[in-house]
Scaffold this active site. Structure first.
Site, PDB file in Angstrom:
ATOM      1  N   HIS A 166      34.404  39.180  40.021  1.00 28.21           N
ATOM      2  CA  HIS A 166      35.488  38.908  41.436  1.00 28.21           C
ATOM      3  C   HIS A 166      36.410  39.850  42.126  1.00 28.21           C
ATOM      4  O   HIS A 166      36.620  40.822  41.359  1.00 28.21           O
ATOM      5  CB  HIS A 166      36.163  37.376  40.952  1.00 28.21           C
ATOM      6  CG  HIS A 166      37.335  37.974  40.105  1.00 28.21           C
ATOM      7  ND1 HIS A 166      37.968  37.022  39.165  1.00 28.21           N
ATOM      8  CD2 HIS A 166      38.378  38.968  39.877  1.00 28.21           C
ATOM      9  CE1 HIS A 166      39.022  37.628  38.394  1.00 28.21           C
ATOM     10  NE2 HIS A 166      39.137  38.852  38.918  1.00 28.21           N
ATOM     11  N   ASP A 200      46.726  37.934  46.282  1.00 29.90           N
ATOM     12  CA  ASP A 200      46.760  36.637  45.623  1.00 29.90           C
ATOM     13  C   ASP A 200      47.915  36.465  44.837  1.00 29.90           C
ATOM     14  O   ASP A 200      48.518  37.326  44.454  1.00 29.90           O
ATOM     15  CB  ASP A 200      45.337  36.501  44.801  1.00 29.90           C
ATOM     16  CG  ASP A 200      45.459  37.648  43.902  1.00 29.90           C
ATOM     17  OD1 ASP A 200      46.167  38.560  43.727  1.00 29.90           O
ATOM     18  OD2 ASP A 200      44.040  37.999  43.211  1.00 29.90           O
ATOM     19  N   ASN A 210      33.767  39.440  35.870  1.00 35.52           N
ATOM     20  CA  ASN A 210      32.735  38.460  36.409  1.00 35.52           C
ATOM     21  C   ASN A 210      32.294  38.979  37.960  1.00 35.52           C
ATOM     22  O   ASN A 210      31.861  37.960  38.450  1.00 35.52           O
ATOM     23  CB  ASN A 210      33.014  37.052  36.356  1.00 35.52           C
ATOM     24  CG  ASN A 210      34.254  36.787  36.963  1.00 35.52           C
ATOM     25  OD1 ASN A 210      34.727  37.554  37.829  1.00 35.52           O
ATOM     26  ND2 ASN A 210      34.919  35.431  36.980  1.00 35.52           N
ATOM     27  N   GLU A 256      36.204  33.798  42.848  1.00 34.13           N
ATOM     28  CA  GLU A 256      35.189  33.838  41.586  1.00 34.13           C
ATOM     29  C   GLU A 256      33.892  33.429  41.806  1.00 34.13           C
ATOM     30  O   GLU A 256      33.226  33.237  43.277  1.00 34.13           O
ATOM     31  CB  GLU A 256      35.880  32.510  40.818  1.00 34.13           C
ATOM     32  CG  GLU A 256      37.259  32.664  40.507  1.00 34.13           C
ATOM     33  CD  GLU A 256      37.444  33.540  39.232  1.00 34.13           C
ATOM     34  OE1 GLU A 256      36.561  34.369  39.169  1.00 34.13           O
ATOM     35  OE2 GLU A 256      38.279  33.078  38.510  1.00 34.13           O
TER      36      GLU A 256
HETATM   37  C1  F6R Z   1      44.652  40.766  41.043  1.00 35.12           C
HETATM   38  C2  F6R Z   1      43.318  40.501  41.499  1.00 35.12           C
HETATM   39  C3  F6R Z   1      42.048  40.534  40.638  1.00 35.12           C
HETATM   40  C4  F6R Z   1      42.188  41.886  39.745  1.00 35.12           C
HETATM   41  C5  F6R Z   1      41.075  42.006  38.639  1.00 35.12           C
HETATM   42  C6  F6R Z   1      41.076  42.831  37.812  1.00 35.12           C
HETATM   43  O1  F6R Z   1      45.550  40.775  42.336  1.00 35.12           O
HETATM   44  O2  F6R Z   1      42.935  40.323  42.772  1.00 35.12           O
HETATM   45  O3  F6R Z   1      40.836  40.450  41.182  1.00 35.12           O
HETATM   46  O4  F6R Z   1      42.248  42.982  40.258  1.00 35.12           O
HETATM   47  O5  F6R Z   1      40.989  40.625  37.827  1.00 35.12           O
HETATM   48  O6  F6R Z   1      42.179  42.847  36.827  1.00 35.12           O
HETATM   49  P1  F6R Z   1      42.612  43.963  35.917  1.00 35.12           P
HETATM   50  O7  F6R Z   1      42.952  45.154  36.611  1.00 35.12           O
HETATM   51  O8  F6R Z   1      43.953  43.530  34.949  1.00 35.12           O
HETATM   52  O9  F6R Z   1      41.426  44.026  34.837  1.00 35.12           O
END
Ligand code: F6R
Length: 264
Positions: free
Chosen positions: A139, A67, A137, A144
């Site tokens: 994701h 992403d 959450n 989301e």
């Molecule tokens: C980022 C992504 C997100 C993160 C998730 C956890 O490329 O795809 O799904 O993996 O938000 O982020 P951290 O590791 O910063 O808690």
């Protein structure tokens, strides 16, 4: 499903990097799916170390990032392009042409662009190994809650919770991106092997729901229960709400003895 419970964040990063390095050694042209975020920093640090000290070769590895924020230039310090350059690409010998990250500067024609991204994955032969983090959450990528479990790469609005979580990385007063381009759940489920990493108590609820809850769009990571080869590598805090730990430990022990290559 394999659940690997590690002591702390450092061990999670080392274990994940060991599996990625093993996959690259077994297949020098590995098609590797990548994530950003704080959970990934230790993994990439260890992969860079293995490249420098052990000659782990990225020259034929092809990468696809999950992403990118929309409306953010690749040079922006909070862009995922910048994150990947800083934490992994600048430290290993991957050719620029082998790197794929969604373009955050698009201003229209998102569907056509996202279809091209999916086509590039197909043209490369599909993703062999996908790294994932998880949001509080539940994701994965920026899928989301209430994303379609069959979704493909597309433009997606970020939830208020994700915007609040990620705001800390942006400068005070700076406008936060409200949307992203993200691989879909359907795209992720087509990858051949998945490693999902989580650390810290803030992820415990999402982890318990993803592994032990029902498959539901309200926790998109729960869709991974439908994947045939997913390994969760989590620390004790992230695993603190799991109720079947003795079973996971038993499966892990059997895997270590019968299929050690799964963990190295
Ligand atoms: C980022 C992504 C997100 C993160 C998730 C956890 O490329 O795809 O799904 O993996 O938000 O982020 P951290 O590791 O910063 O808690």
């Amino acid at each position: 499903m394999l659940v690997v419970l590690e002591r702390d964040t450092e061990q999670v990063g080392l274990q994940a990097a060991k599996i990625v390095a093993g996959a690259i050694r077994r297949n020098s042209s590995l098609r590797l799916g990548l994530a950003t975020g704080s959970t990934m920093i230790g993994v990439y640090r260890e992969l860079v170390r293995r490249h420098r000290e052990e000659g782990l070769d990225f020259s034929r590895v092809v990468t696809f990032n999950l992403d990118e924020y929309l409306g953010v230039a690749s040079t922006h310090p909070q862009s995922f392009h910048h994150f990947m350059q800083e934490h992994l690409f600048a430290g290993v010998n991957i050719p620029r042409a082998n790197i794929h990250i969604p373009d955050g500067t698009l201003t229209g024609n998102y569907d056509a662009y996202c279809e091209q991204y999916e086509q590039a994955i197909r043209d490369a032969g599909g993703i062999d190994l996908q790294l994932l983090g998880i949001g509080r959450n539940g994701h994965i990528g920026f899928n989301e809650p209430m994303s379609s479990l069959g979704s493909r790469t597309r433009m997606k609005e970020l939830s208020a919770e994700t915007i609040a979580d990620n705001r800390k990385s942006f400068a005070p007063g700076e406008e936060m991106p409200q949307c992203a381009i993200t691989m879909g759940i359907g795209t992720i489920l087509e990858t051949r092997r998945i490693l999902l990493l989580a650390t810290g108590a803030a992820k415990a609820d999402a982890i318990a729901k993803s592994i032990e809850g029902p498959v539901a769009a309200s926790v998109t990571a729960s869709a991974l229960q439908l994947h045939r080869d997913v390994t969760f590598i989590i620390d004790e805090e992230a695993g603190s709400l799991l109720t079947h730990k003795p079973y996971y430990a038993h499966v892990l022990k059997m895997t270590r003895s019968l299929m050690p290559e799964r963990l190295s």
